[in-house]
Motif scaffolding. Structure first.
Motif, PDB file in Angstrom:
ATOM      1  N   ARG A 114       0.822  -1.214   0.000  1.00 24.89           N
ATOM      2  CA  ARG A 114       0.000   0.000   0.000  1.00 24.89           C
ATOM      3  C   ARG A 114       0.853   1.259   0.000  1.00 24.89           C
ATOM      4  N   HIS A 115       2.050   1.175   0.547  1.00 22.58           N
ATOM      5  CA  HIS A 115       2.923   2.343   0.636  1.00 22.58           C
ATOM      6  C   HIS A 115       4.053   2.295  -0.391  1.00 22.58           C
ATOM      7  N   GLY A 116       3.905   1.418  -1.397  1.00 22.97           N
ATOM      8  CA  GLY A 116       4.829   1.430  -2.521  1.00 22.97           C
ATOM      9  C   GLY A 116       6.086   0.606  -2.356  1.00 22.97           C
ATOM     10  N   HIS A 117       6.193  -0.188  -1.276  1.00 19.36           N
ATOM     11  CA  HIS A 117       7.370  -1.033  -1.080  1.00 19.36           C
ATOM     12  C   HIS A 117       7.089  -2.426  -1.650  1.00 19.36           C
ATOM     13  N   ASP A 118       6.994  -2.509  -2.970  1.00 22.04           N
ATOM     14  CA  ASP A 118       6.582  -3.760  -3.612  1.00 22.04           C
ATOM     15  C   ASP A 118       7.620  -4.867  -3.440  1.00 22.04           C
ATOM     16  N   VAL A 119       8.900  -4.521  -3.506  1.00 22.50           N
ATOM     17  CA  VAL A 119       9.948  -5.533  -3.326  1.00 22.50           C
ATOM     18  C   VAL A 119       9.875  -6.115  -1.918  1.00 22.50           C
ATOM     19  N   ALA A 120       9.689  -5.246  -0.924  1.00 17.90           N
ATOM     20  CA  ALA A 120       9.572  -5.717   0.452  1.00 17.90           C
ATOM     21  C   ALA A 120       8.328  -6.583   0.619  1.00 17.90           C
ATOM     22  N   ALA A 121       7.226  -6.206  -0.032  1.00 20.90           N
ATOM     23  CA  ALA A 121       5.997  -6.999   0.063  1.00 20.90           C
ATOM     24  C   ALA A 121       6.221  -8.404  -0.476  1.00 20.90           C
ATOM     25  N   ARG A 122       6.920  -8.523  -1.603  1.00 18.85           N
ATOM     26  CA  ARG A 122       7.212  -9.852  -2.153  1.00 18.85           C
ATOM     27  C   ARG A 122       8.134 -10.637  -1.222  1.00 18.85           C
ATOM     28  N   GLY A 123       9.060  -9.935  -0.581  1.00 17.21           N
ATOM     29  CA  GLY A 123       9.937 -10.598   0.373  1.00 17.21           C
ATOM     30  C   GLY A 123       9.176 -11.179   1.554  1.00 17.21           C
ATOM     31  N   VAL A 124       8.148 -10.470   2.004  1.00 20.44           N
ATOM     32  CA  VAL A 124       7.322 -10.966   3.117  1.00 20.44           C
ATOM     33  C   VAL A 124       6.544 -12.207   2.688  1.00 20.44           C
ATOM     34  N   LEU A 125       5.972 -12.164   1.509  1.00 23.63           N
ATOM     35  CA  LEU A 125       5.188 -13.310   1.033  1.00 23.63           C
ATOM     36  C   LEU A 125       6.081 -14.529   0.776  1.00 23.63           C
ATOM     37  N   LEU A 126       7.314 -14.293   0.337  1.00 23.31           N
ATOM     38  CA  LEU A 126       8.262 -15.394   0.199  1.00 23.31           C
ATOM     39  C   LEU A 126       8.588 -15.996   1.563  1.00 23.31           C
ATOM     40  N   ALA A 127       8.786 -15.131   2.560  1.00 21.21           N
ATOM     41  CA  ALA A 127       9.050 -15.614   3.919  1.00 21.21           C
ATOM     42  C   ALA A 127       7.860 -16.400   4.459  1.00 21.21           C
ATOM     43  N   LYS A 128       6.653 -15.991   4.087  1.00 22.65           N
ATOM     44  CA  LYS A 128       5.457 -16.730   4.513  1.00 22.65           C
ATOM     45  C   LYS A 128       5.476 -18.150   3.957  1.00 22.65           C
ATOM     46  N   CYS A 129       5.819 -18.290   2.680  1.00 23.35           N
ATOM     47  CA  CYS A 129       5.891 -19.624   2.072  1.00 23.35           C
ATOM     48  C   CYS A 129       6.962 -20.476   2.737  1.00 23.35           C
ATOM     49  N   ARG A 130       8.087 -19.874   3.057  1.00 29.00           N
ATOM     50  CA  ARG A 130       9.167 -20.631   3.684  1.00 29.00           C
ATOM     51  C   ARG A 130       8.783 -21.093   5.091  1.00 29.00           C
ATOM     52  N   ARG A 131       8.072 -20.238   5.814  1.00 32.91           N
ATOM     53  CA  ARG A 131       7.658 -20.667   7.156  1.00 32.91           C
ATOM     54  C   ARG A 131       6.587 -21.747   7.071  1.00 32.91           C
ATOM     55  N   HIS A 132       5.689 -21.615   6.102  1.00 35.41           N
ATOM     56  CA  HIS A 132       4.673 -22.649   5.906  1.00 35.41           C
ATOM     57  C   HIS A 132       5.334 -23.981   5.589  1.00 35.41           C
ATOM     58  N   ARG A 133       6.399 -23.946   4.812  1.00 38.69           N
ATOM     59  CA  ARG A 133       7.089 -25.171   4.424  1.00 38.69           C
ATOM     60  C   ARG A 133       7.566 -25.956   5.643  1.00 38.69           C
ATOM     61  N   ARG A 134       8.007 -25.248   6.667  1.00 38.05           N
ATOM     62  CA  ARG A 134       8.531 -25.935   7.860  1.00 38.05           C
ATOM     63  C   ARG A 134       7.461 -26.727   8.591  1.00 38.05           C
ATOM     64  N   SER A 135       6.202 -26.396   8.372  1.00 32.65           N
ATOM     65  CA  SER A 135       5.114 -27.087   9.062  1.00 32.65           C
ATOM     66  C   SER A 135       4.515 -28.218   8.228  1.00 32.65           C
ATOM     67  N   GLN A 136       5.050 -28.451   7.025  1.00 34.28           N
ATOM     68  CA  GLN A 136       4.473 -29.435   6.128  1.00 34.28           C
ATOM     69  C   GLN A 136       5.165 -30.794   6.239  1.00 34.28           C
ATOM     70  N   PRO A 137       4.520 -31.851   5.729  1.00 33.81           N
ATOM     71  CA  PRO A 137       5.167 -33.172   5.699  1.00 33.81           C
ATOM     72  C   PRO A 137       6.426 -33.148   4.844  1.00 33.81           C
ATOM     73  N   ALA A 138       7.264 -34.168   5.021  1.00 35.85           N
ATOM     74  CA  ALA A 138       8.577 -34.202   4.379  1.00 35.85           C
ATOM     75  C   ALA A 138       8.495 -34.080   2.859  1.00 35.85           C
ATOM     76  N   ALA A 139       7.557 -34.807   2.231  1.00 34.34           N
ATOM     77  CA  ALA A 139       7.459 -34.774   0.766  1.00 34.34           C
ATOM     78  C   ALA A 139       7.121 -33.371   0.271  1.00 34.34           C
ATOM     79  N   LEU A 140       6.217 -32.701   0.952  1.00 36.30           N
ATOM     80  CA  LEU A 140       5.851 -31.346   0.547  1.00 36.30           C
ATOM     81  C   LEU A 140       6.968 -30.356   0.835  1.00 36.30           C
ATOM     82  N   ARG A 141       7.758 -30.628   1.878  1.00 43.11           N
ATOM     83  CA  ARG A 141       8.910 -29.756   2.146  1.00 43.11           C
ATOM     84  C   ARG A 141       9.932 -29.845   1.015  1.00 43.11           C
ATOM     85  N   VAL A 142      10.135 -31.060   0.503  1.00 42.50           N
ATOM     86  CA  VAL A 142      11.066 -31.230  -0.629  1.00 42.50           C
ATOM     87  C   VAL A 142      10.573 -30.449  -1.835  1.00 42.50           C
ATOM     88  N   TRP A 143       9.291 -30.592  -2.160  1.00 39.97           N
ATOM     89  CA  TRP A 143       8.715 -29.852  -3.287  1.00 39.97           C
ATOM     90  C   TRP A 143       8.791 -28.339  -3.042  1.00 39.97           C
TER      91      TRP A 143
END
Length: 286
Positions: free
Chosen positions: A152-181
């Motif tokens: 909303r405040h024009g920091h698009d690169v930072a916004a993408r960085g946050v969403l990437l971090a969200k995916c990485r944290r989600h990965r840690r909570s997934q089963p082993a096969a999904l973590r590999v993918w």
């Protein structure tokens, strides 16, 4: 303008219970727990309505702090703020979060926290470390809230960085096969938030394969009917699924080149799948 409530230099002690409870309190001005405020015990401001700022600058709190469901124009901490106990910020709504991310304790609950502005938005890593203090495991809302604020405040690169971090944290909570993918998606295209990586992998594989097949090209399936061999187009034919350039069907690799061709086909499908997943994720956010 409503009246403020001030606790300047107040010292409250109840080590086995609560020192301050303001459930449902409505304050027309500021709720000032700063400049020397010290509490040894639980502090609960749950569901309080604060027209101006909730100030915790220079405060010391040893014990839990509940800011659950509060409504405030701003919440302020500074480098002197010392919070030694869990902080519950769930389902609070703050117009301006004027805090120092590093001063929040490691036991932090942020699910449902909504804020309109960050007084200190960057650097990004400090905010990601703040989100990492959430103790209830992977929760998407805190990441989406931060990304939306940056965007909303024009920091698009930072916004993408946050969403990437969200995916990485989600990965840690997934089963082993999904973590590999998940690792595959991360390495190749950064879960769709680093699409340039896919182009880099494609160019690298094309270069390697073009040289390998150019040095010794595979024999034609039918010598009299095969088109002129082109190592670049042959490598591209193997890498790009579905689309054909007439090279793959006309030549049959053998030995180590057969294994290379199989690896290129597999890599092409992985790249195509991860790019498609990234595009779908990007379009779903629009």
């Amino acid at each position: 303008m409503g009246a403020s409530v001030e606790f300047h230099e107040a010292r409250l002690t109840n080590r086995s219970g609560s020192t301050l409870t303001t459930w449902g309190l409505t304050v027309g001005g500021a709720l000032d727990c700063c400049e020397g405020f010290v509490s040894h015990g639980r502090v609960s401001l749950t569901s309080s309505r604060i027209a101006s700022a909730l100030c915790l600058a220079g405060a010391t709190m040893v014990g839990s702090l509940s800011l659950k469901k509060i409504r405030a124009s701003s919440v302020k901490t500074d480098d002197r703020t010392l919070l030694r106990g869990p902080v519950d910020f769930r389902h609070a709504h703050v117009e301006v979060l004027a805090d120092v991310p590093a001063r929040w304790p490691d036991d932090l609950r942020l699910d449902g926290l909504v804020y309109d502005h960050l007084e200190t938005a960057l650097p990004l890593q400090g905010r990601l470390a703040w989100l990492g203090k959430e103790t209830l495991g992977y929760l998407p809302q805190p990441y989406e809230q931060l990304a939306a604020t940056y965007s909303r405040h024009g920091h698009d690169v930072a916004a993408r960085g946050v969403l990437l971090a969200k995916c990485r944290r989600h990965r840690r909570s997934q089963p082993a096969a999904l973590r590999v993918w998940g690792h595959v998606q991360d390495w190749t295209v950064g879960y769709g938030y680093r699409p340039v990586r896919a182009a880099g992998w494609l160019l690298l594989l094309l270069l390697i394969a073009s040289i390998a097949f150019g040095v010794h090209h595979p024999p034609a399936v039918k010598a009299n009917e095969a088109p002129p061999f082109n190592s670049f187009l042959y490598a591209l034919d193997l890498l790009v699924p579905v689309v054909g350039f007439g090279q793959e069907e006309a030549f049959r690799p053998a030995g180590w080149q057969q294994w290379l061709a199989a690896a290129l086909i597999a890599a092409g499908w992985v790249l195509a799948t991860t790019i498609a997943a990234g595009l779908a994720r990007t379009l779903s956010r629009r």
